[in-house]
Scaffold this active site. Structure first.
Site, mmCIF file in Angstrom:
data_model
loop_
_atom_site.group_PDB
_atom_site.id
_atom_site.type_symbol
_atom_site.label_atom_id
_atom_site.label_comp_id
_atom_site.label_asym_id
_atom_site.label_seq_id
_atom_site.Cartn_x
_atom_site.Cartn_y
_atom_site.Cartn_z
ATOM 1 N N SER A 9 0.824 -1.202 0.000
ATOM 2 C CA SER A 9 0.000 0.000 0.000
ATOM 3 C C SER A 9 0.866 1.264 0.000
ATOM 4 O O SER A 9 0.368 2.373 0.084
ATOM 5 C CB SER A 9 -0.915 0.014 1.228
ATOM 6 O OG SER A 9 -0.146 -0.136 2.404
ATOM 7 N N ASN A 96 -1.767 -2.468 13.621
ATOM 8 C CA ASN A 96 -3.231 -2.339 13.584
ATOM 9 C C ASN A 96 -3.732 -1.113 14.336
ATOM 10 O O ASN A 96 -4.584 -0.381 13.845
ATOM 11 C CB ASN A 96 -3.887 -3.604 14.148
ATOM 12 C CG ASN A 96 -3.529 -4.840 13.333
ATOM 13 O OD1 ASN A 96 -2.918 -4.711 12.266
ATOM 14 N ND2 ASN A 96 -3.901 -6.015 13.804
ATOM 15 N N THR A 141 -40.710 24.241 -10.406
ATOM 16 C CA THR A 141 -40.923 22.901 -9.856
ATOM 17 C C THR A 141 -41.127 22.015 -11.079
ATOM 18 O O THR A 141 -41.657 22.485 -12.093
ATOM 19 C CB THR A 141 -42.169 22.811 -8.939
ATOM 20 O OG1 THR A 141 -43.326 23.113 -9.714
ATOM 21 C CG2 THR A 141 -42.090 23.777 -7.750
ATOM 22 N N HIS A 142 -40.682 20.798 -11.005
ATOM 23 C CA HIS A 142 -40.744 19.884 -12.159
ATOM 24 C C HIS A 142 -40.054 20.470 -13.381
ATOM 25 O O HIS A 142 -40.398 20.135 -14.509
ATOM 26 C CB HIS A 142 -42.192 19.537 -12.524
ATOM 27 C CG HIS A 142 -43.041 19.165 -11.347
ATOM 28 N ND1 HIS A 142 -43.202 17.875 -10.928
ATOM 29 C CD2 HIS A 142 -43.738 19.940 -10.478
ATOM 30 C CE1 HIS A 142 -43.991 17.847 -9.856
ATOM 31 N NE2 HIS A 142 -44.319 19.097 -9.556
ATOM 32 N N SER A 263 -15.949 23.042 -28.993
ATOM 33 C CA SER A 263 -16.080 21.688 -29.522
ATOM 34 C C SER A 263 -15.067 21.531 -30.647
ATOM 35 O O SER A 263 -14.725 22.492 -31.332
ATOM 36 C CB SER A 263 -17.508 21.499 -30.035
ATOM 37 O OG SER A 263 -17.515 20.614 -31.123
ATOM 38 N N LYS A 269 -19.793 26.179 -30.463
ATOM 39 C CA LYS A 269 -20.052 25.680 -29.116
ATOM 40 C C LYS A 269 -19.126 26.246 -28.045
ATOM 41 O O LYS A 269 -17.947 26.442 -28.260
ATOM 42 C CB LYS A 269 -19.899 24.145 -29.107
ATOM 43 C CG LYS A 269 -20.934 23.424 -29.929
ATOM 44 C CD LYS A 269 -22.237 23.182 -29.191
ATOM 45 C CE LYS A 269 -22.081 22.275 -28.023
ATOM 46 N NZ LYS A 269 -22.317 20.883 -28.301
ATOM 47 N N ASN A 271 -18.843 24.743 -24.372
ATOM 48 C CA ASN A 271 -19.400 23.730 -23.474
ATOM 49 C C ASN A 271 -19.001 23.989 -22.013
ATOM 50 O O ASN A 271 -17.853 24.328 -21.740
ATOM 51 C CB ASN A 271 -18.918 22.341 -23.885
ATOM 52 C CG ASN A 271 -19.350 22.012 -25.291
ATOM 53 O OD1 ASN A 271 -20.449 22.382 -25.718
ATOM 54 N ND2 ASN A 271 -18.483 21.335 -26.043
ATOM 55 N N GLU A 276 -19.844 20.439 -15.854
ATOM 56 C CA GLU A 276 -20.219 19.043 -16.148
ATOM 57 C C GLU A 276 -19.354 18.070 -15.349
ATOM 58 O O GLU A 276 -19.830 17.068 -14.818
ATOM 59 C CB GLU A 276 -20.082 18.761 -17.642
ATOM 60 C CG GLU A 276 -21.135 19.458 -18.470
ATOM 61 C CD GLU A 276 -20.845 19.330 -19.951
ATOM 62 O OE1 GLU A 276 -21.442 18.469 -20.589
ATOM 63 O OE2 GLU A 276 -20.003 20.089 -20.461
ATOM 64 N N TYR A 303 -9.105 -6.877 13.358
ATOM 65 C CA TYR A 303 -8.453 -6.356 12.164
ATOM 66 C C TYR A 303 -8.411 -7.423 11.064
ATOM 67 O O TYR A 303 -8.136 -8.594 11.313
ATOM 68 C CB TYR A 303 -7.020 -5.885 12.484
ATOM 69 C CG TYR A 303 -6.329 -5.393 11.230
ATOM 70 C CD1 TYR A 303 -6.536 -4.107 10.770
ATOM 71 C CD2 TYR A 303 -5.523 -6.249 10.468
ATOM 72 C CE1 TYR A 303 -5.949 -3.655 9.603
ATOM 73 C CE2 TYR A 303 -4.932 -5.808 9.294
ATOM 74 C CZ TYR A 303 -5.152 -4.510 8.861
ATOM 75 O OH TYR A 303 -4.586 -4.081 7.700
ATOM 76 N N GLN A 308 -7.118 -2.328 4.680
ATOM 77 C CA GLN A 308 -6.137 -1.507 3.975
ATOM 78 C C GLN A 308 -6.788 -0.761 2.793
ATOM 79 O O GLN A 308 -6.314 0.290 2.367
ATOM 80 C CB GLN A 308 -5.015 -2.415 3.473
ATOM 81 C CG GLN A 308 -3.917 -1.715 2.721
ATOM 82 C CD GLN A 308 -2.714 -2.631 2.553
ATOM 83 O OE1 GLN A 308 -2.081 -3.031 3.534
ATOM 84 N NE2 GLN A 308 -2.417 -2.988 1.318
ATOM 85 N N LYS A 311 -8.080 3.267 2.458
ATOM 86 C CA LYS A 311 -7.321 4.497 2.219
ATOM 87 C C LYS A 311 -7.627 5.182 0.897
ATOM 88 O O LYS A 311 -7.882 6.392 0.844
ATOM 89 C CB LYS A 311 -5.831 4.222 2.336
ATOM 90 C CG LYS A 311 -5.440 4.069 3.771
ATOM 91 C CD LYS A 311 -4.106 3.462 3.969
ATOM 92 C CE LYS A 311 -4.082 2.805 5.324
ATOM 93 N NZ LYS A 311 -5.022 1.655 5.458
HETATM 94 N N1 ARG Z 1 -1.125 -1.400 5.650
HETATM 95 C C1 ARG Z 1 -1.981 -1.910 6.655
HETATM 96 C C2 ARG Z 1 -3.362 -1.243 6.601
HETATM 97 O O1 ARG Z 1 -3.453 -0.245 5.978
HETATM 98 C C3 ARG Z 1 -1.395 -1.674 7.985
HETATM 99 C C4 ARG Z 1 -1.767 -2.676 9.003
HETATM 100 C C5 ARG Z 1 -1.160 -3.984 8.658
HETATM 101 N N2 ARG Z 1 -1.421 -4.926 9.674
HETATM 102 C C6 ARG Z 1 -1.183 -6.209 9.536
HETATM 103 N N3 ARG Z 1 -1.487 -6.967 10.525
HETATM 104 N N4 ARG Z 1 -0.720 -6.706 8.426
HETATM 105 O O2 ARG Z 1 -4.333 -1.706 7.137
#
Ligand code: ARG
Length: 449
Positions: A9, A96, A141-142, A263, A269, A271, A276, A303, A308, A311
């Site tokens: 990650s 964790n 409205t509508h 365009s 045009k 746009n 949008e 956990y 992961q 993120k």
């Molecule tokens: N990269 C992991 C996450 O975002 C960190 C925690 C990893 N923990 C583990 N027991 N492998 O969740």
């Protein structure tokens, strides 16, 4: 295919470096205070972490893609800098509870940035509402012309939506404001740690109550993604209005050239691409919300590595929202209203049909009956091609003898001004509303600093 990076990650969680280092420093200070490590060791570790921070910020840090995440990258570098004392950093801690703390710190900081961006947009909305207080617009409205309203009344509706968004983000921040460090991998730790001390150092107002919940809770990410999706939905509605208002059919406004593109084929045009895309990007944030909910659904305690995946959902919602808030703010500030075509549209006398029915209602005709009379008047006007503006008193009196001269005075302006109840569109109410909104906004901004 090389599967080594499947679990990695680092490409995106490097963004948490600041929070990760902050968390580690607080943890190490606590370990030393509790005599779990010596103050010399703590100093060494903290110096190393600070060096890493500056290496990352000066872009001299060499990221190792084979160390799967930000935590491993930092810890590994710490070993290179200070040697085996680095191994003491992770005493009584797990990745964790570490990653959960990082994410909470990140969300706490970013919710404030989001609220700042929302209040900036709200300021522009108020400025626009104040500047164009005289402009009357057909209200719909509508998507059918309904009743005359003030343009400012229309804009202030968005102010309200964004105020609710601010509330939601501040609530999100409160939910993130819990320190989970000290929960270990899932069951807590055997070391005599001081969780309150760490929480205080990191600016958290409380500590989590259950270590298993702490390492697996991502509700605050759901809250963030949900608040972001709702705010983007509001922006998409505003964008949609800008888009239809710039069409020739409406012709109510012109966007700045900066926010339109020609365009490649049709030379005439212009746009409204920015509007949008700000409408379209709401889809991503809705998708992110669905992803995070689906990610957590049915996930057993505590956990699991699935987490992961939280993120990128969070980062994408945040980035999409911040860039879109900034774009829509600039669009509003640079657009120009076409007062002539707006004026022409609001002069459509059919917008006054309700006012004519109310006129009869005030003379004692039950509203349902008054309504029917005005339906007949409108039908007559359409069939005979005479607009209501061209109606004489005699024409009106053919439908009811309760009509007097003053029916001819009903206009878009009288219609607007007569809606002088709280929340209504009269100039008085709208200016009061601008004043109140300004106070609310200033209070919010003050709270942020
Ligand atoms: N990269 C992991 C996450 O975002 C960190 C925690 C990893 N923990 C583990 N027991 N492998 O969740």
């Amino acid at each position: 295919m090389n599967h080594e990076n499947y679990t990695s990650s680092i490409s995106y969680d490097k963004r948490l470096y600041k929070q990760d280092i902050l968390g580690s420093i607080a943890h190490v200070k606590m370990l030393s205070k509790q005599n779990i490590i010596s103050s010399k060791e703590s100093e060494q570790i903290i110096n190393g972490l600070n060096q890493i921070k500056s290496e990352i910020e000066t872009e001299t840090f060499s990221w190792n893609e084979n160390l799967e995440d930000i935590h491993m990258n930092i810890e590994n570098r710490l070993f290179e800098i200070i040697g085996k004392t680095a191994g003491k950093l992770h005493t009584g801690r797990s990745r964790n509870d570490q990653v959960s703390t990082d994410m909470r710190l990140f969300v706490k900081e970013e919710t404030i940035n989001v609220v700042k961006a929302i209040t900036k947009l709200q300021k522009s909305i108020l400025k626009l509402s104040e500047k164009h207080l005289e402009i009357e617009l057909p209200g719909y409205t509508h998507l059918q012309r309904a009743q005359p309203i003030l343009f400012s009344h229309h804009m202030l509706a968005y102010f309200e939506m964004f105020s609710r968004d601010t509330e939601r983000f501040l609530q999100t921040r409160n939910r993130a404001d819990v320190c989970t460090l000290g929960s270990g991998a899932l069951a807590g730790t055997t070391y005599d740690i001081d969780r309150e001390f760490v929480a205080k150092k990191l600016g958290f107002s409380k500590i989590s109550s259950n270590s298993m919940d702490a390492v697996s809770d991502r509700d605050f990410i759901i809250d963030f993604c949900s608040s972001a999706a709702t705010c983007m939905v509001h922006i998409s509605r505003l964008s949609e209005e800008l888009i239809i208002w710039t069409s020739k059919e409406f012709n109510f406004l012109k966007l700045n050239k900066k926010h339109t593109t020609g365009s490649s084929m049709m030379p005439q045009k212009q746009n409204p691409d920015y509007a949008e895309l700000s409408r379209g990007r709401s889809a991503r944030t809705i998708g992110n919300l669905m992803s995070i909910l689906t990610l957590l659904k049915g996930l057993p305690l505590s956990y699991n590595r699935d987490l992961q995946e939280d993120k990128e959902r969070l980062f994408d919602s945040l980035d999409t929202l911040l860039s879109t808030l900034s774009v829509i703010d600039e669009m509003l500030n640079k657009m120009k209203l076409n007062t002539k075509s707006i004026q022409k549209a609001v002069e459509d006398p059919e917008l006054l049909a309700t006012d004519i029915a109310d006129y009869l209602g005030k003379k004692g005709v039950p509203f349902r009956e008054a309504y029917k009379i005005v339906v007949e008047i409108v039908n007559y006007s359409n069939e005979n091609n005479i607009t209501l503006r061209e109606f004489s008193l005699k024409d009106y009196q053919n439908f009811s003898n309760l009509f007097n001269e003053d029916v001819l005075e009903i206009s878009a302006n009288s219609s607007i001004q007569s809606r002088n109840i709280p929340g209504g569109t009269s100039t008085q109410q709208v200016s009061d509303s601008i004043k109140k909104s300004k106070i609310i906004l200033e209070e919010t901004i003050e709270k942020l600093t």
